[in-house]
Design a protein around this motif. Structure first.
Motif, PDB file in Angstrom:
ATOM      1  N   VAL A  36     -29.446 -22.451  -4.367  1.00  0.00           N
ATOM      2  CA  VAL A  36     -28.595 -22.697  -3.207  1.00  0.00           C
ATOM      3  C   VAL A  36     -28.085 -24.138  -3.192  1.00  0.00           C
ATOM      4  N   PHE A  37     -26.830 -24.296  -2.765  1.00  0.00           N
ATOM      5  CA  PHE A  37     -26.268 -25.615  -2.474  1.00  0.00           C
ATOM      6  C   PHE A  37     -26.071 -25.677  -0.963  1.00  0.00           C
ATOM      7  N   THR A  38     -26.762 -26.607  -0.317  1.00  0.00           N
ATOM      8  CA  THR A  38     -26.812 -26.700   1.138  1.00  0.00           C
ATOM      9  C   THR A  38     -25.613 -27.473   1.685  1.00  0.00           C
ATOM     10  N   ASN A  39     -24.983 -26.906   2.703  1.00  0.00           N
ATOM     11  CA  ASN A  39     -23.816 -27.497   3.349  1.00  0.00           C
ATOM     12  C   ASN A  39     -24.262 -28.611   4.297  1.00  0.00           C
ATOM     13  N   LEU A  40     -23.941 -29.860   3.951  1.00  0.00           N
ATOM     14  CA  LEU A  40     -24.253 -30.997   4.820  1.00  0.00           C
ATOM     15  C   LEU A  40     -22.997 -31.545   5.498  1.00  0.00           C
ATOM     16  N   THR A  41     -21.901 -30.763   5.462  1.00  0.00           N
ATOM     17  CA  THR A  41     -20.640 -31.247   6.030  1.00  0.00           C
ATOM     18  C   THR A  41     -20.645 -31.232   7.552  1.00  0.00           C
ATOM     19  N   GLY A  42     -21.520 -30.419   8.153  1.00  0.00           N
ATOM     20  CA  GLY A  42     -21.510 -30.266   9.599  1.00  0.00           C
ATOM     21  C   GLY A  42     -20.445 -29.295  10.070  1.00  0.00           C
ATOM     22  N   ASP A  43     -19.759 -28.641   9.132  1.00  0.00           N
ATOM     23  CA  ASP A  43     -18.677 -27.718   9.467  1.00  0.00           C
ATOM     24  C   ASP A  43     -18.918 -26.400   8.737  1.00  0.00           C
ATOM     25  N   ALA A  44     -19.166 -25.346   9.493  1.00  0.00           N
ATOM     26  CA  ALA A  44     -19.443 -24.036   8.892  1.00  0.00           C
ATOM     27  C   ALA A  44     -18.250 -23.511   8.093  1.00  0.00           C
ATOM     28  N   ALA A  45     -17.058 -24.027   8.356  1.00  0.00           N
ATOM     29  CA  ALA A  45     -15.878 -23.601   7.599  1.00  0.00           C
ATOM     30  C   ALA A  45     -16.000 -23.970   6.120  1.00  0.00           C
ATOM     31  N   HIS A  46     -16.867 -24.920   5.788  1.00  0.00           N
ATOM     32  CA  HIS A  46     -17.065 -25.323   4.397  1.00  0.00           C
ATOM     33  C   HIS A  46     -18.146 -24.501   3.688  1.00  0.00           C
ATOM     34  N   ALA A  47     -18.781 -23.560   4.380  1.00  0.00           N
ATOM     35  CA  ALA A  47     -19.841 -22.745   3.775  1.00  0.00           C
ATOM     36  C   ALA A  47     -19.373 -21.991   2.530  1.00  0.00           C
ATOM     37  N   PRO A  48     -18.167 -21.418   2.507  1.00  0.00           N
ATOM     38  CA  PRO A  48     -17.739 -20.717   1.289  1.00  0.00           C
ATOM     39  C   PRO A  48     -17.669 -21.630   0.058  1.00  0.00           C
ATOM     40  N   ALA A  49     -17.429 -22.904   0.250  1.00  0.00           N
ATOM     41  CA  ALA A  49     -17.348 -23.832  -0.888  1.00  0.00           C
ATOM     42  C   ALA A  49     -18.674 -23.897  -1.636  1.00  0.00           C
ATOM     43  N   GLY A  50     -19.784 -23.877  -0.933  1.00  0.00           N
ATOM     44  CA  GLY A  50     -21.099 -23.911  -1.573  1.00  0.00           C
ATOM     45  C   GLY A  50     -21.384 -22.653  -2.365  1.00  0.00           C
ATOM     46  N   ARG A  51     -21.017 -21.497  -1.797  1.00  0.00           N
ATOM     47  CA  ARG A  51     -21.223 -20.238  -2.509  1.00  0.00           C
ATOM     48  C   ARG A  51     -20.328 -20.159  -3.743  1.00  0.00           C
ATOM     49  N   GLU A  52     -19.062 -20.589  -3.596  1.00  0.00           N
ATOM     50  CA  GLU A  52     -18.136 -20.587  -4.724  1.00  0.00           C
ATOM     51  C   GLU A  52     -18.635 -21.523  -5.826  1.00  0.00           C
ATOM     52  N   PHE A  53     -19.102 -22.693  -5.422  1.00  0.00           N
ATOM     53  CA  PHE A  53     -19.590 -23.667  -6.391  1.00  0.00           C
ATOM     54  C   PHE A  53     -20.778 -23.098  -7.165  1.00  0.00           C
ATOM     55  N   ALA A  54     -21.762 -22.548  -6.459  1.00  0.00           N
ATOM     56  CA  ALA A  54     -22.956 -22.009  -7.116  1.00  0.00           C
ATOM     57  C   ALA A  54     -22.601 -20.841  -8.034  1.00  0.00           C
TER      58      ALA A  54
END
Length: 131
Positions: A36-54
């Motif tokens: 898992v890559f954890t979203n530290l942006t504080g914005d749930a809209a960036h959650a797909p970026a972590g899944r795409e990256f992984a």
């Protein structure tokens, strides 16, 4: 006594398909599992970026023969955050058995998460080659 002929090709890895040993195990050359890559942006809209990256990182490592579909001796996990107008992915390689950090990498997403994952895969490939 007649010695057996030498094999014409090296044996290949074939994972077990049935029974208690059918747990996915990394082939001998696959040494990394992507987590898992954890979203530290504080914005749930960036959650797909972590899944795409992984997912992209896992695919890139599979193509290089470095990743496993299941367990492996080393895990790649991390975090990501926003810095200016880009997302920065921070990855670490840990020893699966002990959790000890073996290496750390930064992958700025200048051209998007997928491009950053491909760059990180190249960096991991070079790091693994130097081990």
């Amino acid at each position: 006594y007649t010695p057996a002929p030498a094999p014409s090709a090296p044996p290949t890895y074939t994972p077990p398909t049935r029974g208690p040993s059918a747990v996915p195990i990394a082939p001998p050359t696959a040494r990394l599992a992507v987590g898992v890559f954890t979203n530290l942006t504080g914005d749930a809209a960036h959650a797909p970026a972590g899944r795409e990256f992984a997912a992209t990182l896992h695919g890139a490592l599979l193509r290089r023969g470095l990743a496993a579909g299941g367990r492996a001796p080393m895990d790649v996990t991390g975090t990501y955050f926003v810095e200016g107008d880009r997302i920065v992915f921070m990855a670490k390689v840990t020893e699966a058995s002990s959790g000890r950090t073996l290496a750390a990498f930064e992958a700025p997403a200048v051209g998007g998460a997928a491009e950053a994952a491909e760059r990180l895969a190249r960096d991991l490939d070079a790091w693994m080659a130097g081990r």
